[in-house]
Scaffold this active site. Structure first.
Site, PDB file in Angstrom:
ATOM      1  N   ASP A 186      46.629  32.342  31.470  1.00 23.29           N
ATOM      2  CA  ASP A 186      45.789  32.778  32.588  1.00 23.29           C
ATOM      3  C   ASP A 186      46.564  33.778  33.446  1.00 23.29           C
ATOM      4  OD1 ASP A 186      43.146  32.036  34.087  1.00 23.29           O
ATOM      5  OD2 ASP A 186      44.689  32.114  35.646  1.00 23.29           O
ATOM      6  N   ASN A 194      41.753  42.087  41.624  1.00 25.58           N
ATOM      7  CA  ASN A 194      40.490  42.826  41.642  1.00 25.58           C
ATOM      8  C   ASN A 194      40.085  43.216  43.066  1.00 25.58           C
ATOM      9  OD1 ASN A 194      39.821  43.032  38.896  1.00 25.58           O
ATOM     10  ND2 ASN A 194      38.972  40.972  38.845  1.00 25.58           N
ATOM     11  N   HIS A 199      37.700  46.499  40.331  1.00 26.46           N
ATOM     12  CA  HIS A 199      37.398  45.909  39.032  1.00 26.46           C
ATOM     13  C   HIS A 199      37.699  46.840  37.865  1.00 26.46           C
ATOM     14  CE1 HIS A 199      35.579  42.085  40.273  1.00 26.46           C
ATOM     15  NE2 HIS A 199      35.188  42.736  41.352  1.00 26.46           N
ATOM     16  N   ASP A 203      39.901  45.681  34.799  1.00 29.36           N
ATOM     17  CA  ASP A 203      39.539  45.776  33.384  1.00 29.36           C
ATOM     18  C   ASP A 203      40.656  46.434  32.578  1.00 29.36           C
ATOM     19  OD1 ASP A 203      37.136  44.582  33.889  1.00 29.36           O
ATOM     20  OD2 ASP A 203      35.930  46.402  33.753  1.00 29.36           O
ATOM     21  N   GLU A 230      39.736  36.107  33.000  1.00 29.97           N
ATOM     22  CA  GLU A 230      41.139  36.498  32.830  1.00 29.97           C
ATOM     23  C   GLU A 230      41.920  35.479  32.006  1.00 29.97           C
ATOM     24  OE1 GLU A 230      41.029  34.240  36.826  1.00 29.97           O
ATOM     25  OE2 GLU A 230      39.698  35.437  35.562  1.00 29.97           O
TER      26      GLU A 230
END
Length: 309
Positions: A186, A194, A199, A203, A230
Site C-alpha cells: 500500500d 493526491n 490526481h 496516476d 493505491e
C-alpha cells in the site's frame, strides 16, 4: 481493387510479434534439435533442452510461447513432463505440440493437454505451419486476455485476474505440497499525495510504483496485481516466508530509492508499507488474503514504510 492498408499494417505487426515468440524444443536427439532449429530459427526465438527435467527447470525462469515436446525421452517422458507443466499456472495456457514417431499415445497426449502432433521424420512445411498456427492463436488469445485482465492505468494485472490466478496457485501449491506467498503493498499517505499534487500526478506515480514492483520481481511466475486504488498484491508461487521477506524488502527499498517528493508524508518522499502471509499453517487463499491484509494494517500502525509478517 484498392490496397487495404490497415490489413497490411496488421499483418506486419503480426509478423513482428510472432518473430518475438519463444519456442522451447524439448528433444534428446541432437539431430532432431538441429533440424527443428533450422526450420524455425529464422522466424521465432528458439531454445532447446534435452530432457523433461531440464524443461521444467527452464520454465521456472522463462515463459515460452510454445513448447515442442518429444514423447519418448530418457528420464521423464513427454507425457509426464506435459502433465507437470500444465499444472503450473504460468504455463497452463502455453500450447504444447508433441513430437512423435507413432500414433500409439495420441489419446493420452490429448488428455494431458497437448494441442497438436508433429510426426517424425519432419517435413519443413508441416513443422513451420503448425508452429505458426498455434503461436498465432496464442497471440490473439493473449491480446483478448490482456483486455480483460490488465489494469488500464498501470499496465499490471487487475483484481479480476487475481481472483482466477490465486485459485490456481493455491490448488497447485496444495497438490505439490509447496508453500506460496502473498504480499499486500500500500502506498503510504496516498490520499494526501493526491490532495497536494493532484490526481493526474497521483496516476503518474501509481504507474511508476507498479512498474518498479514489476521490475523488482525476478521470475516470470511472480506477478503483481493492482488490487484497488493505491493497493497492490504480489503473488509468489513456490516461495516460503524467508524468500518473500527478501522480495518485499527489495520492493520497499526500490520504491523509496525513487525519491518521489511527498511533502504530506512523514518521510518527505513516496514510500510503501507491506504485509506478508504464506500458505504454511493456513487453509487456503481466503485465509492467506486476510492474514496479509492484517499484517499490512500492522505495518501502518507501526509507522509505515516497513513490512510485517
Amino acid at each position: 481493387m484498392g490496397l487495404n492498408t490497415q490489413s497490411v499494417g496488421n499483418n506486419e505487426n503480426l509478423i513482428i510479434e510472432l518473430f518475438e515468440s519463444k519456442v522451447l524444443v524439448v528433444e534428446d536427439q541432437p539431430l532432431n534439435v538441429l533440424l527443428l532449429k533450422r526450420i524455425l530459427s529464422n522466424h521465432f526465438k528458439v531454445e532447446s533442452v534435452e530432457s523433461g527435467e531440464a524443461a521444467i527447470k527452464w520454465c521456472e525462469n522463462h515463459t515460452p510461447d510454445l513448447i515442442l515436446l518429444d514423447i519418448v525421452m530418457d528420464g521423464m517422458g513427454g507425457i509426464e513432463t506435459c502433465k507437470y507443466l500444465k499444472s503450473l499456472p504460468e504455463i497452463s495456457n502455453v500450447p504444447i505440440i508433441f513430437i512423435t514417431s507413432s500414433h500409439e499415445n495420441e489419446d493420452t497426449c490429448w488428455d494431458v493437454g497437448g494441442v497438436d502432433f508433429i510426426q517424425k521424420p519432419f517435413t519443413k512445411k508441416t513443422v513451420f505451419n503448425r508452429v505458426k498456427t498455434h503461436l498465432t492463436i496464442k497471440l490473439q488469445r493473449d491480446k483478448l486476455t490482456n483486455l480483460v485482465f490488465l489494469d488500464s492505468l498501470t499496465g499490471v494485472f487487475n483484481r479480476r485476474y487475481f481472483d482466477t490466478h490465486i485459485e490456481k496457485v493455491d490448488l497447485n501449491a496444495k497438490r505439490m505440497n509447496e508453500d506460496y506467498a502473498l504480499i499486500f503493498i500500500d502506498i503510504d499517505f496516498f490520499k494526501q499525495f493526491n490532495d497536494i499534487y493532484g490526481h493526474l500526478e497521483g496516476d503518474k506515480e501509481l504507474k511508476i510504483v507498479a512498474q518498479t514492483i514489476q521490475k523488482t520481481l525476478k521470475r516470470p511466475r511472480d506477478v503483481v496485481i493492482r488490487f484497488g486504488g493505491e493497493e497492490f498484491v504480489i503473488v509468489l508461487p513456490s516461495t516460503d516466508l524467508k524468500g518473500s521477506i527478501l522480495v518485499t524488502e527489495d520492493v520497499i527499498k526500490n520504491i523509496s530509492a525513487l525519491n518521489i517528493p511527498h511533502s504530506g508524508s512523514n518521510f518527505k518522499h513516496l514510500t510503501v508499507s507491506a504485509g506478508i502471509a504464506t500458505l504454511r499453517g493456513l487453509k487456503g487463499e481466503t485465509e492467506i488474503l486476510k492474514v496479509a491484509d492484517d499484517k499490512l494494517y500492522i505495518s501502518k500502525q507501526l509507522g509505515r514504510n516497513r513490512l510485517s509478517y
